[in-house]
Write an enzyme that holds these catalytic residues in place. Structure first.
Site, PDB file in Angstrom:
ATOM      1  N   ASP A  81       0.708  -1.240  -0.127  1.00  0.00           N
ATOM      2  CA  ASP A  81       0.152   0.207   0.060  1.00  0.00           C
ATOM      3  C   ASP A  81       0.863   1.198   0.210  1.00  0.00           C
ATOM      4  O   ASP A  81       0.451   2.268  -0.614  1.00  0.00           O
ATOM      5  CB  ASP A  81      -1.094   0.076   1.184  1.00  0.00           C
ATOM      6  CG  ASP A  81      -2.218  -0.707   0.983  1.00  0.00           C
ATOM      7  OD1 ASP A  81      -2.276  -1.860   0.054  1.00  0.00           O
ATOM      8  OD2 ASP A  81      -3.355  -0.459   1.886  1.00  0.00           O
ATOM      9  N   CYS A 122       1.129  -7.970   5.222  1.00  0.00           N
ATOM     10  CA  CYS A 122       0.658  -6.860   5.372  1.00  0.00           C
ATOM     11  C   CYS A 122      -0.546  -6.515   4.846  1.00  0.00           C
ATOM     12  O   CYS A 122      -1.502  -7.468   4.813  1.00  0.00           O
ATOM     13  CB  CYS A 122       1.829  -6.155   4.071  1.00  0.00           C
ATOM     14  SG  CYS A 122       3.496  -5.876   4.668  1.00  0.00           S
ATOM     15  N   ASP A 123      -0.812  -5.430   4.392  1.00  0.00           N
ATOM     16  CA  ASP A 123      -2.372  -4.894   4.330  1.00  0.00           C
ATOM     17  C   ASP A 123      -3.362  -5.482   4.153  1.00  0.00           C
ATOM     18  O   ASP A 123      -4.340  -5.632   4.927  1.00  0.00           O
ATOM     19  CB  ASP A 123      -2.475  -3.512   3.983  1.00  0.00           C
ATOM     20  CG  ASP A 123      -1.319  -2.416   4.638  1.00  0.00           C
ATOM     21  OD1 ASP A 123      -0.609  -2.619   5.565  1.00  0.00           O
ATOM     22  OD2 ASP A 123      -1.511  -1.321   4.492  1.00  0.00           O
ATOM     23  N   LYS A 124      -3.613  -5.918   2.780  1.00  0.00           N
ATOM     24  CA  LYS A 124      -4.779  -6.888   2.329  1.00  0.00           C
ATOM     25  C   LYS A 124      -4.441  -8.275   2.189  1.00  0.00           C
ATOM     26  O   LYS A 124      -5.612  -8.842   2.146  1.00  0.00           O
ATOM     27  CB  LYS A 124      -4.964  -6.348   1.115  1.00  0.00           C
ATOM     28  CG  LYS A 124      -5.413  -4.658   1.052  1.00  0.00           C
ATOM     29  CD  LYS A 124      -6.243  -4.266   1.987  1.00  0.00           C
ATOM     30  CE  LYS A 124      -6.381  -2.735   1.936  1.00  0.00           C
ATOM     31  NZ  LYS A 124      -5.015  -2.058   2.514  1.00  0.00           N
ATOM     32  N   CYS A 195       5.682  -2.587   8.344  1.00  0.00           N
ATOM     33  CA  CYS A 195       5.771  -0.920   8.777  1.00  0.00           C
ATOM     34  C   CYS A 195       5.942  -1.057  10.311  1.00  0.00           C
ATOM     35  O   CYS A 195       4.793  -1.735  10.811  1.00  0.00           O
ATOM     36  CB  CYS A 195       5.375   0.095   8.203  1.00  0.00           C
ATOM     37  SG  CYS A 195       5.593   0.181   6.486  1.00  0.00           S
ATOM     38  N   SER A 517      -5.291   5.513   5.528  1.00  0.00           N
ATOM     39  CA  SER A 517      -3.929   4.274   6.217  1.00  0.00           C
ATOM     40  C   SER A 517      -3.970   4.252   7.366  1.00  0.00           C
ATOM     41  O   SER A 517      -4.449   5.105   8.132  1.00  0.00           O
ATOM     42  CB  SER A 517      -2.925   4.976   5.692  1.00  0.00           C
ATOM     43  OG  SER A 517      -1.644   4.412   6.166  1.00  0.00           O
TER      44      SER A 517
END
Length: 613
Positions: A81, A122-124, A195, A517
């Site tokens: 992202d 990570c995100d998705k 992150c 975010s």
């Protein structure tokens, strides 16, 4: 021999062809009596959170083999992202969640795998894999790649911790010297891993612990630390045990839907509220629950947000603490233990260890445990050396952070606030609700009134911010960025970060039918539902309209009469095929994105697809 799902392809004379193909992958006749366990990896060289996963699939596979299973690895896609942010690439991020879930279903069902172990980060990717796990409901364990270490730089001879958000913020500040920006760019993301702040990736990985689908420590133990290897080994062995217990003994207690029950979702959301996690987690938890036919809605989240205290502030809500500090304070188990002390958890739920929550907390709470191995694990800390290789360091903090008054995790008596770090607002702009991360909002801004300045794309809003067109007291409205209207529900990290770099983040509000975010802070309200493209009233806001935001009372209100609102609806509908569409936006929407837009529902439903037959 137990009746494995995989026997469909491994047993019987009529499956000679399938067995021949299996043998071509290295299987033997003896293997056809063992469970076939899919190792669902998400390695990619595009993403620092996934750059180190290539060999971790092999590590888990070897443990599965040693424990009596057959491991078969495949990969899903994984979008970064942060790299996709700020341009048309962000349109693809949220839709990729559905593709990940679908691709796992396709592979698992096409090959009749008996179980799976999901390597996410990570995100998705974590949400997509969770959706697949609840959809398929076969034995499953989650193991994440782990968070990266925070960056460190010296300013005025003082070491400060930094992360990705600092790189964006300082680069947008015209007063930042080039040398400083370059130093921050080079130091913000020093290692492999997700992150280092409590952004979406780490929020979701923490929630897998609360849901019971991953091992304690999964959400917080650093990617670089040798102790994380132990989690991978343990997960590889445990999935075989769970799988055999299910197929041999018909023990359904550890199937995903029985672990991640409604009570588990309430616990996970309570954790998220207490730690002020990413607002994206709300979107994802709603979608994951839907896959498991679990009754979990925005109403539940609203109710929890009013009684769960805010006990933890981690970057981006704090400049002091990152994931490595959260881990040192006891991580997810430490925070759940604080919620348990004030009777805010459902304790009689299971996890992949086969333990109920109360027993798990007795073992893993650093304030009460006597287990030296547990204490040692939570002392695992950062080494401070750049690397993209996991398990390369063994540094340990001299002592744990047990300070529940001023430490990373606080007790109820010293809470940041008695209601939590996330809130659901309702009003004539958001009849079905919208979301704000109160953990990132200063007390002076919990009640805010301002005049609207309206944009029909994120790009136009960013341009206006950088050109100095946004003034104190503005409510920036970014619409037609929802799941259907974007399409893809872009994250608004750049607008919020640029507002911060301009010194406006505490003097303006930003509302959108898009999302934010996990790195966002300030008075940023997203997920407005219904979205503009679904005839939501955010489409009717005009420049200079007065908008009232009252977080304590959970209200967001467009200050016009009901007659005026009805008139605006009537006038919008008169536009025919052009109604509820952005009139001035120029954006290419690919066929793949058009397909997602056709099926997408608003954020209050998790932005899932409504399949029409």
């Amino acid at each position: 021999m137990p009746k494995y799902r995989s026997s469909t392809t491994t047993q019987g004379r009529n499956m000679a062809g399938a067995r021949s193909l299996w043998k071509a992958t290295g299987m033997t006749d003896l293997d056809f009596k063992k469970p076939i366990i899919a190792v669902v990896n998400s390695f990619t060289e595009f993403v620092p959170g996934h750059i180190h996963l290539r060999n971790l699939g092999k590590l888990i596979s070897s443990e599965i083999k040693l424990t009596g299973g057959v491991a078969k690895e495949f990969n899903t896609i994984a979008i970064d992202d942060g790299i996709a942010m700020g341009h048309s690439g962000m349109l693809y991020s949220l839709p990729s969640r559905e593709l990940i879930a679908d691709s796992i279903e396709y592979m698992i069902n096409a090959h009749c795998a008996d179980a799976m172990i999901c390597i996410s980060n990570c995100d998705k990717i974590t949400p997509g894999m969770l959706m697949a796990a609840l959809r398929l409901n076969i034995p499953c364990i989650f193991i994440s790649g782990g968070p990266m270490e925070s960056g460190k730089i010296f300013i005025n001879e003082k070491e400060i911790k930094i992360d990705l958000i600092d790189a964006i913020k300082y680069s947008a500040d015209p007063n930042s010297a080039d040398d400083l920006v370059n130093q921050i760019e080079d130091s913000s993301c020093p290692t492999c891993g997700s992150c280092s702040g409590l952004f979406t990736a780490n929020s979701m990985n923490c929630l897998t612990e609360a849901l019971g689908l991953s091992l304690p420590g999964n959400g917080t133990l650093l990617a670089t630390h040798v102790d994380r290897k132990k989690l991978f080994i343990q997960a590889g062995r445990l999935i075989v045990k769970i799988t055999k217990d299910y197929y041999k003994n018909n023990n359904e207690n550890l199937l995903p839907r029985n672990i991640a029950s409604r009570q588990s979702f309430l616990n996970a959301m309570s954790l998220d509220i207490a730690m002020g996690g990413s607002t994206n987690t709300i979107l994802h938890l709603l979608a994951i629950a839907k896959e498991g036919n679990i009754d979990f809605t925005m109403s539940d989240i609203d109710s929890l947000s009013k009684k769960v205290p805010h006990l933890c502030k981690i970057s981006p809500n704090s400049t002091t603490y990152h994931m490595e500090d959260f881990h040192r304070a006891g991580g997810v188990m430490g925070l759940l233990a604080e919620l348990n002390r004030i009777n805010l958890l459902n304790k009689n739920i299971n996890n992949v260890l086969g333990l109920n929550l109360e027993t798990t907390l007795n073992i893993y709470d650093i304030l009460t445990t006597k287990d030296k191995n547990i204490i040692n694990m939570f002392r695992a800390g950062p080494f401070g050396k750049k690397t993209i290789i996991p398990f390369t360091q063994s540094y340990r903090w001299p002592k744990l952070d047990k300070d529940r008054q001023k430490g990373c995790i606080r007790s109820y008596e010293f809470a940041f606030s008695n209601d939590g770090g996330l809130a659901i607002l309702y009003g004539n702009i958001a009849k079905n609700g919208c979301v704000v991360k109160t953990a990132g909002v200063k007390k002076d801004n919990l009640i805010f009134t301002g005049n609207a300045i309206v944009f029909e794309s994120q790009e136009d809003a960013v341009r206006a911010i950088l050109e100095g067109k946004i003034q104190k007291g503005h409510v920036i409205v970014i619409r037609y960025e929802g799941p259907k209207g974007g399409p893809g529900m872009q994250e608004m990290l750049y607008p919020t970060t640029y507002l911060k770099s301009m010194g406006l983040d505490q003097h303006c509000a930003l509302i959108t039918d898009g999302r934010f975010s996990g790195g966002t802070s300030g008075l940023s309200i997203g997920h407005i539902s219904p979205e503009a493209a679904s005839k939501g009233n955010i489409a009717l806001i005009k420049n200079s309209d007065c908008i009232n935001i009252n977080i304590p009372d959970r209200i967001i209100h467009l200050d016009i009469t009901n007659d005026e609102l009805l008139l605006r609806i009537e006038n919008e509908n008169k536009k025919g095929s052009l109604s509820y569409t952005p009139l001035y936006r120029q954006r290419y929407v690919s066929p793949a994105l058009k397909m997602y837009a056709f099926f997408a529902m608003s954020a209050d439903k998790g932005a899932v697809r409504k399949i029409r037959f």
